[in-house]
Design an enzyme around this catalytic site. Sequence first.
Site, PDB file in Angstrom:
ATOM      1  N   CYS A  42       0.311  -5.347  -8.825  1.00 25.79           N
ATOM      2  CA  CYS A  42       0.192  -6.694  -7.981  1.00 25.79           C
ATOM      3  C   CYS A  42      -0.389  -6.330  -6.833  1.00 25.79           C
ATOM      4  O   CYS A  42      -0.364  -5.157  -6.199  1.00 25.79           O
ATOM      5  CB  CYS A  42       1.711  -6.957  -7.589  1.00 25.79           C
ATOM      6  SG  CYS A  42       1.625  -8.580  -6.574  1.00 25.79           S
ATOM      7  N   ASP A  44       0.307  -7.147  -3.816  1.00 23.86           N
ATOM      8  CA  ASP A  44       1.102  -6.653  -2.462  1.00 23.86           C
ATOM      9  C   ASP A  44       1.102  -5.434  -2.066  1.00 23.86           C
ATOM     10  O   ASP A  44       0.937  -4.578  -2.542  1.00 23.86           O
ATOM     11  CB  ASP A  44       2.794  -6.837  -3.238  1.00 23.86           C
ATOM     12  CG  ASP A  44       3.694  -6.864  -2.092  1.00 23.86           C
ATOM     13  OD1 ASP A  44       3.790  -6.051  -1.463  1.00 23.86           O
ATOM     14  OD2 ASP A  44       4.502  -8.008  -2.379  1.00 23.86           O
ATOM     15  N   ARG A  46       3.000  -3.484  -0.472  1.00 24.03           N
ATOM     16  CA  ARG A  46       4.021  -2.604  -0.449  1.00 24.03           C
ATOM     17  C   ARG A  46       4.016  -1.818  -1.931  1.00 24.03           C
ATOM     18  O   ARG A  46       5.008  -0.989  -2.172  1.00 24.03           O
ATOM     19  CB  ARG A  46       5.297  -3.232  -0.272  1.00 24.03           C
ATOM     20  CG  ARG A  46       5.407  -4.075   0.958  1.00 24.03           C
ATOM     21  CD  ARG A  46       6.602  -5.100   0.823  1.00 24.03           C
ATOM     22  NE  ARG A  46       6.343  -6.046   0.049  1.00 24.03           N
ATOM     23  CZ  ARG A  46       7.067  -7.341  -0.289  1.00 24.03           C
ATOM     24  NH1 ARG A  46       8.330  -7.323   0.586  1.00 24.03           N
ATOM     25  NH2 ARG A  46       6.992  -8.238  -1.182  1.00 24.03           N
ATOM     26  N   HIS A  98       6.841  -5.872 -10.030  1.00 20.78           N
ATOM     27  CA  HIS A  98       7.843  -5.429  -8.879  1.00 20.78           C
ATOM     28  C   HIS A  98       8.808  -6.553  -8.542  1.00 20.78           C
ATOM     29  O   HIS A  98       8.361  -7.869  -8.595  1.00 20.78           O
ATOM     30  CB  HIS A  98       7.089  -4.959  -7.481  1.00 20.78           C
ATOM     31  CG  HIS A  98       6.121  -5.939  -6.858  1.00 20.78           C
ATOM     32  ND1 HIS A  98       6.967  -6.569  -5.882  1.00 20.78           N
ATOM     33  CD2 HIS A  98       5.398  -6.650  -7.051  1.00 20.78           C
ATOM     34  CE1 HIS A  98       6.095  -7.545  -5.399  1.00 20.78           C
ATOM     35  NE2 HIS A  98       4.946  -7.509  -5.811  1.00 20.78           N
ATOM     36  N   CYS A 101       8.481 -10.131  -6.158  1.00 22.71           N
ATOM     37  CA  CYS A 101       7.187 -10.364  -6.140  1.00 22.71           C
ATOM     38  C   CYS A 101       7.067 -11.972  -5.690  1.00 22.71           C
ATOM     39  O   CYS A 101       7.519 -12.836  -6.358  1.00 22.71           O
ATOM     40  CB  CYS A 101       6.732 -10.394  -7.691  1.00 22.71           C
ATOM     41  SG  CYS A 101       4.837 -10.449  -7.585  1.00 22.71           S
TER      42      CYS A 101
HETATM   43 CO    CO Z   1       3.858  -9.073  -6.191  1.00 24.97          CO
END
Ligand code: CO
Length: 206
Positions: A42, A44, A46, A98, A101
């Site tokens: 992803c 993302d 993080r 994750h 998400c």
């Molecule tokens: Co995500």
Amino acid sequence: MKKLPEIFENNRAWAAGMTRKQPEFFKRLAEQQNPKYLWIGCSDSRVPANEIMGLMPGEVFVHRNVANVVVHTDLNCLSVIQYAVDVLKVQHIIVCGHYGCGGVQAAWQGTKLGMIENWLLHVRDVKQLHLAELSGLHDEHRQLDRLCELNVLEQARHVCRTTIVQDAWARGQALSIHGWVYGLRDGLLRDLGACFSSPGDIGGAE
Ligand code: CO
């Protein structure tokens, strides 16, 4: 005038630190990359692939998009997989989602976000496919966590069905596709128990 000076300061300090530890590091990497892994994860902020896996630059080839989706007509993702398999000869493709998400949550809840809703329809497809199981969980946190896992498993199967992976297996190239999920709360990777190393491993309606 230089923009974002703090980033350039960080970068100089990082490069100097790397060179101190391994004087030949950048020279060696500039000459070739030889990663064993392709990470599909992803976008993302993080979930940074290298840090999570404790790998150095040069050790993992990376493709990231919102909600780690593998679409069979996505030339960007397909090109990454093809280059990784055919040219770099990676031995492992890791599809890693994750928990927590935002893309999966938006797909689950039908959140209005504009254009990206179209992309997330692929995750809504996964929700529809597994609606019976998900409805049985009742608690929304568990439903979302499970949809994150099911999305990984479906996208990992999509990787397996590409002509790229099918052709690699047909010519006897060693290549495994793994489905993992990362926990934002504890920083730990979990193996979802899906490891595909041949066409027979995929299961389900092919
Ligand atoms: Co995500």
